[in-house]
Design a protein around this motif. Structure first.
Motif, PDB file in Angstrom:
ATOM      1  N   PRO A   8      -1.780  -6.451  -7.134  1.00 18.09           N
ATOM      2  CA  PRO A   8      -0.808  -6.268  -6.916  1.00 18.09           C
ATOM      3  C   PRO A   8      -0.685  -7.689  -5.426  1.00 18.09           C
ATOM      4  O   PRO A   8      -2.186  -7.668  -5.331  1.00 18.09           O
ATOM      5  N   GLY A   9      -0.239  -8.226  -5.077  1.00 22.16           N
ATOM      6  CA  GLY A   9       0.642  -8.753  -4.164  1.00 22.16           C
ATOM      7  C   GLY A   9      -0.341  -8.036  -2.883  1.00 22.16           C
ATOM      8  O   GLY A   9      -0.114  -7.079  -2.671  1.00 22.16           O
ATOM      9  N   LEU A  10      -1.230  -9.311  -1.969  1.00 20.89           N
ATOM     10  CA  LEU A  10      -1.896  -8.315  -0.992  1.00 20.89           C
ATOM     11  C   LEU A  10      -2.184  -9.052   0.681  1.00 20.89           C
ATOM     12  O   LEU A  10      -2.672  -9.231   1.210  1.00 20.89           O
ATOM     13  N   THR A  11      -0.959  -9.783  -0.056  1.00 20.70           N
ATOM     14  CA  THR A  11      -0.342 -11.302   1.227  1.00 20.70           C
ATOM     15  C   THR A  11       0.349  -9.954   2.532  1.00 20.70           C
ATOM     16  O   THR A  11       0.498  -8.806   2.230  1.00 20.70           O
ATOM     17  N   THR A  12       0.415 -10.386   3.312  1.00 28.79           N
ATOM     18  CA  THR A  12       0.952  -9.671   4.713  1.00 28.79           C
ATOM     19  C   THR A  12       2.226  -8.724   4.398  1.00 28.79           C
ATOM     20  O   THR A  12       3.096  -8.027   4.842  1.00 28.79           O
ATOM     21  N   GLU A  13       3.250 -10.161   3.903  1.00 25.07           N
ATOM     22  CA  GLU A  13       4.163  -9.070   3.200  1.00 25.07           C
ATOM     23  C   GLU A  13       4.669  -8.192   1.543  1.00 25.07           C
ATOM     24  O   GLU A  13       5.713  -7.751   1.656  1.00 25.07           O
ATOM     25  N   SER A  14       3.661  -7.980   1.604  1.00 24.78           N
ATOM     26  CA  SER A  14       3.347  -7.602  -0.067  1.00 24.78           C
ATOM     27  C   SER A  14       3.224  -5.856   0.367  1.00 24.78           C
ATOM     28  O   SER A  14       2.925  -5.824   1.410  1.00 24.78           O
ATOM     29  N   LEU A  15       3.641  -5.591  -1.079  1.00 24.54           N
ATOM     30  CA  LEU A  15       3.992  -4.451  -0.943  1.00 24.54           C
ATOM     31  C   LEU A  15       2.988  -3.235  -0.508  1.00 24.54           C
ATOM     32  O   LEU A  15       3.325  -2.113   0.406  1.00 24.54           O
ATOM     33  N   ILE A  16       1.738  -3.514  -0.911  1.00 25.72           N
ATOM     34  CA  ILE A  16       0.701  -2.565  -1.296  1.00 25.72           C
ATOM     35  C   ILE A  16      -0.151  -2.662   0.571  1.00 25.72           C
ATOM     36  O   ILE A  16      -0.138  -0.885   1.027  1.00 25.72           O
ATOM     37  N   PRO A  17      -0.227  -4.308   0.710  1.00 24.86           N
ATOM     38  CA  PRO A  17      -0.371  -3.444   2.565  1.00 24.86           C
ATOM     39  C   PRO A  17       0.754  -2.762   3.422  1.00 24.86           C
ATOM     40  O   PRO A  17      -0.217  -2.175   4.159  1.00 24.86           O
ATOM     41  N   GLN A  18       1.730  -3.192   2.827  1.00 25.98           N
ATOM     42  CA  GLN A  18       3.140  -2.442   3.378  1.00 25.98           C
ATOM     43  C   GLN A  18       2.716  -0.963   3.837  1.00 25.98           C
ATOM     44  O   GLN A  18       2.752   0.155   4.334  1.00 25.98           O
ATOM     45  N   GLN A  19       2.251  -0.631   2.475  1.00 28.09           N
ATOM     46  CA  GLN A  19       2.159   0.736   1.862  1.00 28.09           C
ATOM     47  C   GLN A  19       1.131   1.684   2.639  1.00 28.09           C
ATOM     48  O   GLN A  19       0.885   2.594   2.940  1.00 28.09           O
ATOM     49  N   ALA A  20      -0.271   0.514   2.576  1.00 31.73           N
ATOM     50  CA  ALA A  20      -1.239   1.403   3.038  1.00 31.73           C
ATOM     51  C   ALA A  20      -0.796   1.272   4.838  1.00 31.73           C
ATOM     52  O   ALA A  20      -1.754   2.864   5.167  1.00 31.73           O
ATOM     53  N   ALA A  21      -0.054   0.735   4.776  1.00 33.43           N
ATOM     54  CA  ALA A  21       0.028   0.364   6.772  1.00 33.43           C
ATOM     55  C   ALA A  21       0.733   1.448   7.311  1.00 33.43           C
ATOM     56  O   ALA A  21       0.468   2.800   8.456  1.00 33.43           O
ATOM     57  N   ALA A  22       1.986   1.751   5.874  1.00 36.29           N
ATOM     58  CA  ALA A  22       2.406   2.894   6.478  1.00 36.29           C
ATOM     59  C   ALA A  22       1.912   4.230   6.145  1.00 36.29           C
ATOM     60  O   ALA A  22       1.925   6.040   6.804  1.00 36.29           O
ATOM     61  N   ALA A  23       0.360   4.632   5.686  1.00 37.98           N
ATOM     62  CA  ALA A  23      -0.528   5.645   5.321  1.00 37.98           C
ATOM     63  C   ALA A  23      -1.741   5.847   6.145  1.00 37.98           C
ATOM     64  O   ALA A  23      -2.305   6.717   6.055  1.00 37.98           O
ATOM     65  N   GLY A  24      -1.123   4.504   7.611  1.00 36.41           N
ATOM     66  CA  GLY A  24      -2.075   4.889   8.316  1.00 36.41           C
ATOM     67  C   GLY A  24      -3.297   4.076   7.872  1.00 36.41           C
ATOM     68  O   GLY A  24      -4.875   4.312   8.729  1.00 36.41           O
ATOM     69  N   ILE A  25      -2.977   2.450   6.572  1.00 41.65           N
ATOM     70  CA  ILE A  25      -5.080   2.499   6.559  1.00 41.65           C
ATOM     71  C   ILE A  25      -4.814   0.507   6.475  1.00 41.65           C
ATOM     72  O   ILE A  25      -3.789   0.124   6.367  1.00 41.65           O
ATOM     73  N   SER A  26      -5.469   0.440   7.363  1.00 39.75           N
ATOM     74  CA  SER A  26      -5.488  -1.357   7.820  1.00 39.75           C
ATOM     75  C   SER A  26      -6.128  -1.946   6.895  1.00 39.75           C
ATOM     76  O   SER A  26      -6.687  -1.301   5.555  1.00 39.75           O
ATOM     77  N   LEU A  27      -5.765  -3.314   6.834  1.00 35.53           N
ATOM     78  CA  LEU A  27      -6.141  -4.012   5.508  1.00 35.53           C
ATOM     79  C   LEU A  27      -7.322  -4.473   5.599  1.00 35.53           C
ATOM     80  O   LEU A  27      -7.815  -3.899   4.503  1.00 35.53           O
ATOM     81  N   THR A  28      -8.120  -4.022   6.803  1.00 39.22           N
ATOM     82  CA  THR A  28      -9.716  -3.899   6.816  1.00 39.22           C
ATOM     83  C   THR A  28     -10.335  -2.647   5.859  1.00 39.22           C
ATOM     84  O   THR A  28     -11.256  -2.997   4.734  1.00 39.22           O
ATOM     85  N   ASP A  29      -9.641  -1.765   6.377  1.00 38.77           N
ATOM     86  CA  ASP A  29     -10.225  -0.770   5.327  1.00 38.77           C
ATOM     87  C   ASP A  29      -9.699  -0.336   4.114  1.00 38.77           C
ATOM     88  O   ASP A  29     -10.678  -0.347   3.232  1.00 38.77           O
ATOM     89  N   LEU A  30      -8.482  -0.803   3.713  1.00 35.14           N
ATOM     90  CA  LEU A  30      -7.912  -1.095   2.495  1.00 35.14           C
ATOM     91  C   LEU A  30      -9.568  -1.566   1.131  1.00 35.14           C
ATOM     92  O   LEU A  30      -9.346  -1.819   0.267  1.00 35.14           O
ATOM     93  N   PHE A  31      -9.227  -3.420   2.421  1.00 33.72           N
ATOM     94  CA  PHE A  31     -10.493  -4.074   1.540  1.00 33.72           C
ATOM     95  C   PHE A  31     -11.417  -3.285   1.500  1.00 33.72           C
ATOM     96  O   PHE A  31     -12.494  -4.039   0.309  1.00 33.72           O
ATOM     97  N   THR A  32     -12.316  -2.625   2.773  1.00 33.83           N
ATOM     98  CA  THR A  32     -13.858  -2.432   2.560  1.00 33.83           C
ATOM     99  C   THR A  32     -13.709  -1.137   1.620  1.00 33.83           C
ATOM    100  O   THR A  32     -14.783  -1.575   0.472  1.00 33.83           O
TER     101      THR A  32
END
Length: 324
Positions: free
Chosen positions: A291-315
Motif C-alpha cells: 500500500p501507499g506509504l506517502t505521508t497522505e496514504s492510508l496506512i501511515p494515517q492508520q498507524a498514526a491513529a494507533a500511535g505508531i510513528s512512521l519510523t516505528d512502522l518501517f523499523t
C-alpha cells in the motif's frame, strides 16, 4: 549497521507514487540502525541513486552495486514498488532466489492478491462476501446485454491487475460499457466487471506488528468523485476519516474479516483491504500488499491513529523481514 535497499519505481502507471513512497521510507528510516539506499527499478535500468542524484547500476546477478570504488551488498530490502514487478511476485521471487530478506509478502501471495479475480475466488469459500462479477479477457466477444443482465447498472469496469484506480470506470448506461472496457484494457489484458455496491467504503490495514497480527484503526472513505479514483486518492478529492464512523460491532466485524483474509492467505508485511459495507455486510473489493506509504496514504494515517510513528512502522517491517 545493516544496509537496506529501498526499492521504488516499477514498470506500471503507479511508478510516480512508488517513488514518493520510497522517498518517505528513506526519509523516516532509523539512521541509528540502518544505512538506507534508494534503488530505482525501471524496465530500462536498475540503479542506486545517491543523495547528489548520481546513478550507479545494480548488478542483477547478486543485487549489489559498486559505487565510488567499493562494492555494496544488502542485508535486506524494503519493497515500496506499487504494481509490477514489486507487488505481483516478481521481485519477491527474485529476492527469495538470492536469499535476501524483503519486507513484503512472499511471491505466491503477491501474485494471488495482485490478481483481483483469483484473490476473491480463493477467499469466497471462507464466507467473505464480494460484488457480483463478470470476467473478460482481451479478445473475448463483448456481449453488453449479457454483462448488464449479470451485474446490473451502474457497474464498475476494472483492470484485473492494476492499482491506484488506473483504468477504472463507473458505467451508468449500457452504451458507456465498450469505452470503459477499452480504457481498462489499456492497463491489463484481463478485466473484472462488478456490480455497484451502494454502501460505506472502508479501508482496513492489517500488519504483523512485533510478531502479532493487528488490525489498524479503520479509515472511512467519502469520495467527492463518483468513486475512490486516482483524483480522490492522491489529489484531495476525498475525505478520509480515521477512525471510521462505524459502530463498535461493525468495526469488530470488518476488522475480523480483514484479519481472517490476512491469516488465511499466510500474509506477511503490510496489507490494506478495501470493503464496502452494504446492509450490515462487508463486501471485499481487493487487497493491496504494497500500500501507499506517502505521508497522505492510508496506512501511515492508520498507524498514526494507533500511535505508531512512521519510523516505528518501517523499523518493524525491516526487523520482521530480517528475523525471517
Amino acid at each position: 549497521m545493516k544496509n537496506i535497499a529501498i526499492i521504488m519505481g516499477g514498470y506500471s502507471s503507479e511508478y510516480k507514487i512508488s517513488l514518493i513512497s520510497g522517498n518517505v521510507v528513506y526519509k523516516f528510516l532509523d539512521q541509528n540502525k540502518y544505512n538506507g539506499f534508494r534503488i530505482h527499478i525501471f524496465k530500462e535500468k536498475w540503479v542506486y541513486v545517491d543523495d547528489a542524484d548520481n546513478e550507479f547500476p545494480i548488478d542483477k546477478n547478486d543485487f549489489s552495486v559498486t559505487a565510488n570504488g567499493s562494492k555494496i551488498t544488502f542485508d535486506g530490502v524494503f519493497n515500496a514498488i506499487h504494481g509490477t514487478p514489486g507487488e505481483d511476485g516478481l521481485m519477491q521471487a527474485y529476492f527469495e532466489l538470492l536469499g535476501i530478506p524483503q519486507t513484503s509478502c512472499d511471491y505466491y501471495q503477491a501474485a494471488l492478491t495482485f490478481n483481483k479475480r483469483d484473490l476473491l475466488s480463493v477467499l469466497k469459500p471462507y464466507g467473505i462476501k464480494t460484488a457480483i462479477s463478470y470476467y473478460l479477457n482481451k479478445g473475448d466477444a463483448i456481449n453488453t446485454t449479457e454483462i448488464i443482465n449479470k451485474v446490473g447498472l451502474p457497474c464498475f469496469v476494472k483492470p484485473n491487475k492494476a492499482g491506484s484506480s488506473f483504468g477504472i470506470s463507473k458505467v451508468k448506461t449500457e452504451a458507456e460499457l465498450p469505452v470503459a472496457i477499452e480504457t481498462a484494457y489499456k492497463e491489463d489484458n484481463e478485466i473484472i466487471i462488478e456490480s455497484f455496491l451502494d454502501g460505506t467504503e472502508v479501508s482496513v490495514g492489517v500488519i504483523n506488528y512485533k510478531g502479532e497480527i493487528i488490525v489498524l484503526p479503520i479509515t472511512e472513505i467519502v469520495s467527492e468523485n463518483d468513486f475512490f479514483d486516482y483524483e480522490a486518492k492522491y489529489q484531495g478529492k476525498s475525505q478520509e476519516i480515521t477512525p471510521a464512523r462505524l459502530s463498535d460491532e461493525m468495526t469488530q466485524k470488518v476488522g475480523a474479516i480483514a484479519k481472517r483474509a490476512y491469516e488465511v492467505l499466510k500474509m506477511k508485511g503490510f496489507s490494506r483491504s478495501e470493503f464496502i459495507i452494504v446492509n450490515g455486510e462487508p463486501h471485499m473489493l481487493e487487497m493491496n500488499t504494497i500500500p501507499g506509504l506517502t505521508t497522505e496514504s492510508l496506512i501511515p494515517q492508520q498507524a498514526a491513529a494507533a500511535g505508531i510513528s512512521l519510523t516505528d512502522l518501517f523499523t518493524n517491517a525491516i526487523e520482521l523481514a530480517l528475523a525471517n
